[in-house]
Design an enzyme around this catalytic site. Structure first.
Site, PDB file in Angstrom:
ATOM      1  N   ARG A 102       0.882  -1.183   0.000  1.00 18.60           N
ATOM      2  CA  ARG A 102       0.000   0.000   0.000  1.00 18.60           C
ATOM      3  C   ARG A 102       0.908   1.217   0.000  1.00 18.60           C
ATOM      4  O   ARG A 102       1.706   1.410   0.926  1.00 18.60           O
ATOM      5  CB  ARG A 102      -0.908  -0.007   1.230  1.00 18.60           C
ATOM      6  CG  ARG A 102      -1.596   1.326   1.436  1.00 18.60           C
ATOM      7  CD  ARG A 102      -2.722   1.291   2.437  1.00 18.60           C
ATOM      8  NE  ARG A 102      -3.886   0.639   1.873  1.00 18.60           N
ATOM      9  CZ  ARG A 102      -5.106   0.743   2.374  1.00 18.60           C
ATOM     10  NH1 ARG A 102      -5.321   1.449   3.454  1.00 18.60           N
ATOM     11  NH2 ARG A 102      -6.121   0.112   1.799  1.00 18.60           N
ATOM     12  N   HIS A 129      -7.349   0.866  -6.451  1.00 21.92           N
ATOM     13  CA  HIS A 129      -7.563  -0.005  -5.289  1.00 21.92           C
ATOM     14  C   HIS A 129      -8.210  -1.303  -5.810  1.00 21.92           C
ATOM     15  O   HIS A 129      -9.378  -1.607  -5.507  1.00 21.92           O
ATOM     16  CB  HIS A 129      -8.479   0.708  -4.284  1.00 21.92           C
ATOM     17  CG  HIS A 129      -8.442   0.130  -2.906  1.00 21.92           C
ATOM     18  ND1 HIS A 129      -7.614  -0.921  -2.545  1.00 21.92           N
ATOM     19  CD2 HIS A 129      -9.140   0.447  -1.779  1.00 21.92           C
ATOM     20  CE1 HIS A 129      -7.811  -1.203  -1.267  1.00 21.92           C
ATOM     21  NE2 HIS A 129      -8.727  -0.396  -0.778  1.00 21.92           N
ATOM     22  N   GLN A 132     -10.017  -4.032  -3.555  1.00 23.69           N
ATOM     23  CA  GLN A 132     -11.321  -3.585  -3.034  1.00 23.69           C
ATOM     24  C   GLN A 132     -12.419  -3.887  -4.048  1.00 23.69           C
ATOM     25  O   GLN A 132     -13.518  -4.325  -3.704  1.00 23.69           O
ATOM     26  CB  GLN A 132     -11.265  -2.077  -2.757  1.00 23.69           C
ATOM     27  CG  GLN A 132     -12.570  -1.485  -2.279  1.00 23.69           C
ATOM     28  CD  GLN A 132     -12.951  -1.916  -0.880  1.00 23.69           C
ATOM     29  OE1 GLN A 132     -12.158  -1.785   0.044  1.00 23.69           O
ATOM     30  NE2 GLN A 132     -14.157  -2.442  -0.696  1.00 23.69           N
ATOM     31  N   ASP A 223     -17.068   7.299  -1.933  1.00 27.05           N
ATOM     32  CA  ASP A 223     -15.822   7.134  -1.181  1.00 27.05           C
ATOM     33  C   ASP A 223     -15.560   8.465  -0.481  1.00 27.05           C
ATOM     34  O   ASP A 223     -16.181   9.487  -0.812  1.00 27.05           O
ATOM     35  CB  ASP A 223     -14.679   6.760  -2.143  1.00 27.05           C
ATOM     36  CG  ASP A 223     -13.358   6.465  -1.422  1.00 27.05           C
ATOM     37  OD1 ASP A 223     -13.397   6.199  -0.208  1.00 27.05           O
ATOM     38  OD2 ASP A 223     -12.298   6.515  -2.078  1.00 27.05           O
ATOM     39  N   CYS A 263     -16.357   1.490   0.430  1.00 26.64           N
ATOM     40  CA  CYS A 263     -15.142   0.724   0.734  1.00 26.64           C
ATOM     41  C   CYS A 263     -14.714   0.900   2.187  1.00 26.64           C
ATOM     42  O   CYS A 263     -13.998   0.063   2.714  1.00 26.64           O
ATOM     43  CB  CYS A 263     -14.028   1.116  -0.224  1.00 26.64           C
ATOM     44  SG  CYS A 263     -13.481   2.833  -0.050  1.00 26.64           S
ATOM     45  N   ARG A 291     -13.554  -8.594   1.616  1.00 22.92           N
ATOM     46  CA  ARG A 291     -12.135  -8.323   1.370  1.00 22.92           C
ATOM     47  C   ARG A 291     -11.315  -9.585   1.678  1.00 22.92           C
ATOM     48  O   ARG A 291     -10.418  -9.964   0.942  1.00 22.92           O
ATOM     49  CB  ARG A 291     -11.650  -7.162   2.260  1.00 22.92           C
ATOM     50  CG  ARG A 291     -12.241  -5.813   1.926  1.00 22.92           C
ATOM     51  CD  ARG A 291     -11.734  -5.304   0.590  1.00 22.92           C
ATOM     52  NE  ARG A 291     -10.285  -5.227   0.552  1.00 22.92           N
ATOM     53  CZ  ARG A 291      -9.563  -4.213   1.040  1.00 22.92           C
ATOM     54  NH1 ARG A 291     -10.158  -3.164   1.574  1.00 22.92           N
ATOM     55  NH2 ARG A 291      -8.235  -4.220   0.954  1.00 22.92           N
TER      56      ARG A 291
HETATM   57  N1  NVA Z   1      -9.811   6.847  -1.486  1.00 24.01           N
HETATM   58  C1  NVA Z   1      -9.458   6.383  -0.166  1.00 24.01           C
HETATM   59  C2  NVA Z   1      -9.735   4.919  -0.022  1.00 24.01           C
HETATM   60  C3  NVA Z   1      -9.494   4.353   1.324  1.00 24.01           C
HETATM   61  C4  NVA Z   1      -9.700   2.869   1.405  1.00 24.01           C
HETATM   62  C5  NVA Z   1      -7.998   6.697   0.106  1.00 24.01           C
HETATM   63  O1  NVA Z   1      -7.171   6.539  -0.799  1.00 24.01           O
HETATM   64  O2  NVA Z   1      -7.682   7.123   1.218  1.00 24.01           O
HETATM   65  N1   CP Z   2     -11.201  -0.090   2.289  1.00 23.37           N
HETATM   66  C1   CP Z   2      -9.942  -0.154   2.751  1.00 23.37           C
HETATM   67  O1   CP Z   2      -8.987  -0.423   2.010  1.00 23.37           O
HETATM   68  O2   CP Z   2      -9.837   0.013   4.091  1.00 23.37           O
HETATM   69  P1   CP Z   2      -8.480   0.236   4.915  1.00 23.37           P
HETATM   70  O3   CP Z   2      -7.918   1.558   4.500  1.00 23.37           O
HETATM   71  O4   CP Z   2      -8.899   0.188   6.342  1.00 23.37           O
HETATM   72  O5   CP Z   2      -7.533  -0.872   4.568  1.00 23.37           O
END
Ligand code: NVA
Ligand code: CP
Length: 308
Positions: A102, A129, A132, A223, A263, A291
């Site tokens: 990540r 993502h 997801q 989101d 998500c 997930r």
């Molecule tokens: N768009 C959000 C998704 C979190 C799972 C982010 O990148 O923070």
């Molecule tokens: N939806 C998602 O990826 O959640 P986290 O940021 O908690 O991993």
């Protein structure tokens, strides 16, 4: 060997094959059967951003498959102090069987994959993502929303919007994305989606009006308005996104039995109202649980393709 960096490099058949594996493993798990498909394997999990679901689902997932997960936060590994990505990749991939990352730039994960001897999975970047979306699609199937659905995505043209664009255009369903002006998805990713859509028959519609997007939709999704790394823009974004909250009035324009997906984490009073969130909590938390199952499917599929 294959990586799981974006859905762009997967065919419709491959996406459905992974979903099938996930469904089988989910059924086994629900019966209390933990088949050690990845016995003795180690999944390295590199996190440069926070996470609840991604970390827990990958760590529990690999454990239930007979392997072990290694949580590596940026504060704990030398990459956080400037060790080159290509060196980190060459070291970790000699000791581990799979890597999940990540991070911020998509290029970083592409670079890691280039130097890795083992499959690399995108656990979220600024652009995508994909894991997801596999869970989201699994949830759509479970709620009977996978046959020619209309999906409405309301909000920021971010990593989630991009991933929906790729999923819809690969699988061939209708996706309407409604963003405020200035927050549209990246042009390059929209163009990719439009070219996949030509082949799959998907209908991709980009709008600024959330009402138009939601009309008669089967699935409504959104989101956060402020993704990780954008905390400094909060004040401006909250102003610019006024009118884009998925509330009861908006949800009422969708089909009567429409589902709502998120998500998570969700910010009530911003991208979704408390009322809509709680009314659709079943779908949302099934999606979160999925997930775990979807990612087991991804890991088992990647392992199978190591030998080809
Ligand atoms: N768009 C959000 C998704 C979190 C799972 C982010 O990148 O923070
Ligand atoms: N939806 C998602 O990826 O959640 P986290 O940021 O908690 O991993």
């Amino acid at each position: 060997m294959r990586h799981f960096l974006t859905l762009k490099s997967f065919s419709k058949e491959e996406i459905l094959e992974i979903i099938k594996i996930a469904q089988n493993i989910k059924a086994e798990t629900k019966r209390g059967e933990f088949v050690p498909y990845l016995e003795g394997q180690t999944l390295a999990m590199i996190f440069e951003k926070s996470s609840t679901r991604t970390r827990v689902s990958f760590e529990v997932g690999i454990y239930q498959l007979g392997g072990i997960g290694l949580f590596l936060s940026k504060n704990d590994i030398q990459m956080g102090r400037g060790e080159p990505i290509k060196d980190t990749a060459r070291v970790i991939s000699r000791m581990c069987d799979m890597v999940m990352i990540r991070t911020y730039e998509q290029e970083k994960i592409e670079e890691f994959a280039k130097y890795s001897k083992v499959p690399v999975i995108n656990g979220l970047t600024d652009d995508y993502h994909p894991v997801q979306l596999m869970a989201d699609y699994l949830t759509m199937i479970e709620y009977g929303k996978s046959e020619n659905p209309i999906v409405a995505y309301i909000g920021d043209g971010n990593n989630m919007a991009h991933s929906w664009l790729i999923l819809a255009s690969k699988l061939g369903f209708e996706l309407r994305v409604a963003t405020p002006k200035g927050y549209e998805p990246k042009e390059e990713i929209v163009n990719d989606a439009l070219s996949f859509a030509k082949e799959s028959g998907a209908k991709i519609v980009l709008l600024n009006d959330p009402k138009e997007a939601v009309k008669d939709a089967d699935v409504v999704t959104t989101d956060t308005w402020i993704s990780m790394g954008q905390e400094d823009e909060k004040e401006k974004r909250v102003k610019d996104f006024q009118g884009y909250m998925v509330d009861k009035n908006l949800m009422n324009l969708a089909k009567k039995d429409a589902i709502f997906l998120h998500c998570l984490p969700a910010y009530r009073g911003y991208e979704v109202s408390e009322e809509v969130f709680e009314e659709h909590a079943n779908e949302i938390f099934d999606e979160a649980e999925n997930r775990l199952h979807a990612q087991k499917g991804i890991m088992v599929w990647l392992d199978k393709h190591k030998i080809i």
